[in-house]
Design a protein around this motif. Structure first.
Motif, mmCIF file in Angstrom:
data_model
loop_
_atom_site.group_PDB
_atom_site.id
_atom_site.type_symbol
_atom_site.label_atom_id
_atom_site.label_comp_id
_atom_site.label_asym_id
_atom_site.label_seq_id
_atom_site.Cartn_x
_atom_site.Cartn_y
_atom_site.Cartn_z
ATOM 1 N N ASP A 417 0.874 -1.287 0.185
ATOM 2 C CA ASP A 417 0.002 -0.113 -0.100
ATOM 3 C C ASP A 417 0.606 1.321 -0.226
ATOM 4 O OD1 ASP A 417 0.622 0.857 2.571
ATOM 5 O OD2 ASP A 417 -0.661 -0.436 3.417
ATOM 6 N N ARG A 418 0.237 2.391 -0.237
ATOM 7 C CA ARG A 418 0.944 3.773 -0.485
ATOM 8 C C ARG A 418 2.025 4.234 0.556
ATOM 9 N NH1 ARG A 418 -2.639 8.075 -2.929
ATOM 10 N NH2 ARG A 418 -3.777 6.123 -3.622
ATOM 11 N N ASP A 419 1.347 3.642 2.136
ATOM 12 C CA ASP A 419 2.024 4.262 3.121
ATOM 13 C C ASP A 419 3.374 3.253 3.286
ATOM 14 O OD1 ASP A 419 0.343 6.187 3.738
ATOM 15 O OD2 ASP A 419 -1.155 4.928 5.092
ATOM 16 N N LYS A 420 2.955 2.112 3.232
ATOM 17 C CA LYS A 420 4.085 1.035 3.433
ATOM 18 C C LYS A 420 5.199 1.248 2.355
ATOM 19 C CE LYS A 420 6.321 -2.508 5.233
ATOM 20 N NZ LYS A 420 7.423 -3.140 4.304
ATOM 21 N N ALA A 421 4.626 1.417 0.919
ATOM 22 C CA ALA A 421 5.593 1.601 0.058
ATOM 23 C C ALA A 421 6.601 3.087 0.384
ATOM 24 C CB ALA A 421 4.679 1.647 -1.402
ATOM 25 N N TRP A 422 5.921 4.100 0.641
ATOM 26 C CA TRP A 422 6.548 5.504 0.994
ATOM 27 C C TRP A 422 7.601 5.065 2.241
ATOM 28 C CZ3 TRP A 422 7.405 9.862 -0.666
ATOM 29 C CH2 TRP A 422 7.942 10.763 0.138
ATOM 30 N N GLU A 423 7.266 4.361 3.317
ATOM 31 C CA GLU A 423 8.096 4.201 4.515
ATOM 32 C C GLU A 423 9.456 3.506 3.941
ATOM 33 O OE1 GLU A 423 5.995 2.010 7.378
ATOM 34 O OE2 GLU A 423 4.649 3.850 7.798
ATOM 35 N N ASP A 424 9.252 2.660 2.934
ATOM 36 C CA ASP A 424 10.329 1.393 2.352
ATOM 37 C C ASP A 424 11.036 2.551 1.544
ATOM 38 O OD1 ASP A 424 9.292 -0.448 3.957
ATOM 39 O OD2 ASP A 424 8.493 -1.419 2.222
ATOM 40 N N ALA A 425 10.467 3.270 0.670
ATOM 41 C CA ALA A 425 11.100 4.122 -0.235
ATOM 42 C C ALA A 425 12.155 5.307 0.649
ATOM 43 C CB ALA A 425 10.433 4.804 -1.076
#
Length: 435
Positions: A417-425
């Protein structure tokens, strides 16, 4: 191979095809670049570029060698800018393995004009005319003390390239003015058009090639992206980044993307095979699409305005201090980036000029592109160029941009999801910035 009686050749090693992208042109120290035969001993000038830069393809090397019959030009091209630039960084301190002329992508120009500036010639020392460039483009290639390190080649005003056959099949308009109106002034409307397309198409094509390409188009319509005007890293607080991330993730979560990794053979095949109906299209992309789609794509592509004006890409030519032929290399770089050559490169390859003088030439203003349904690209790109913001460029722009692109690709392919993808990025970017 040359077709004239002279035994000059263009040798191209490791011919590559496009990264963040791009083609070339820029400034002039003489009207025609000609030195005449016999002015000096025979000289070989080497040029290092990335991707399909366009200089050779447009015949500019050939023309220059006709004007200067003591010059042979040899070009080496690396497919991806990331590989090209990494090798350049290794070679600059030693002076070994460098070309006389080295191309620099806009994402790397801040570093080239600052901490790496000592390794490049100052074009001011050679009386190169830089007055014809767009002010913001010249400023990007100039260090804080006024040393001109890079002569601008192209710029990247953006539109949207689209497949008229897929639009017609899905019941969407195909006329470029009507298509432009679908998403005028609003990237969210572009996503809504994609959702309508997805509901009605039976072609199997996705709406857009990749979340990363969409992100680049949106973020580059904001003046502040990854750094602020004080040189501070601000991507985590940037309105431009937040907006672009949300728009791209809207497309990802709605399954509108073909999940391609940009500038890879997979992406090239997807372009040729019709995997997607639209993609963000800076000027240099037109030649790329034509090369990849080939004859099979003729009659299928057209070009419309982007929702919001922005600039994606554009490059520079530098001359290295390691060059054994600095004077001749400067003359070549200046000629290749002169207004006349910029106009020619645009008409031949679609690379939009960084020279304000070239932008006013009739052959630029009145240019159309047969492959894209005779789209009036001179008019369309000129209109887009008027509203491009002056982008703030920072030393690690490419690191941040690639980190965010990789985060979007992971979300596309692994379903984060967008929040997890953002955190990982962010975690990946912060680790890279700490190196």
């Amino acid at each position: 191979m040359r077709t004239t009686h002279r035994k000059r050749t263009i040798r191209t090693a490791a011919v590559g095809l496009a990264a963040m992208m791009l083609t070339a042109t820029a400034c002039s120290s003489s009207d025609d670049g000609g030195s005449g035969s016999g002015d000096s001993d025979d000289i070989t000038l080497t040029v290092g570029v990335f991707g399909q830069f366009g200089l050779e393809e447009a015949g500019l090397y050939e023309e220059y060698m006709e004007l200067n019959d003591h010059i042979t030009i040899e070009q080496t091209s690396t497919q991806e800018n990331a590989d090209y630039y990494a090798a350049l960084l290794t070679r600059l301190p030693t002076g070994s393995g460098l070309m006389d002329i080295q191309a620099i992508e806009v994402a790397n120009i801040f570093e080239a004009t600052n901490e790496l500036g000592q390794y490049f010639v100052d074009f001011n020392d050679h009386d190169v005319d830089t007055g014809h460039f767009l002010d913001w483009k010249l400023a990007q290639g100039t260090d804080p003390d006024g040393k001109v390190v890079g002569l601008g080649t192209d710029t990247g005003p953006m539109g949207i390239c689209y497949r008229t056959d897929f639009f017609e099949e899905a019941g969407l308009p195909t006329d470029r003015e009507e298509v432009s109106a679908l998403w005028a002034d609003d990237w969210s409307a572009y996503i809504e058009a994609g959702e309508e397309f997805a509901e009605n198409t039976t072609s199997g094509a996705k709406w857009v090639d990749a979340g990363a390409g969409l992100f680049n188009a949106v973020v580059n319509s904001f003046p502040e992206r990854f750094y602020d005007e004080n040189g501070e890293v601000v991507y985590q607080e940037s309105e431009g980044v937040a907006t672009a991330w949300d728009i791209a993730m809207d497309a990802v979560e709605s399954d509108l993307t073909a999940k391609h990794d940009l500038f890879t053979p997979e992406w090239d095949r997807g372009m040729a095979n019709g995997d997607f109906a639209t993609l963000s299209c800076p000027a240099w992309m037109l030649g790329y699409i034509q090369d990849k789609s080939g004859d099979a794509g003729l009659g299928s592509w057209d070009f419309a305005h982007a929702p919001v004006a922005g600039n994606w890409g554009g490059s520079f030519l530098t001359v290295t201090e390691a060059s054994r032929h600095k004077d001749e290399a400067v003359k070549l770089a200046a000629w290749l980036t002169a207004p006349e050559q910029q106009a020619k490169l645009f008409t031949e390859r679609g690379s939009f000029p960084s020279s304000e003088e070239a932008m006013g030439f009739p052959e630029v203003q009145e240019a159309s592109n047969e492959y894209f349904a005779d789209a009036p690209i001179g008019e369309l790109f000129s209109a887009a160029a008027q509203d491009i913001p002056t982008l703030i460029v920072g030393p690690r722009d490419q690191v941040i941009q690639e980190g965010l692109a990789n985060g979007l690709l992971t979300a596309e392919r692994q379903g984060a999801d967008r929040d997890k993808a953002w955190e990982d990025a962010v975690k990946s970017i912060e680790n890279a910035l700490a190196d």
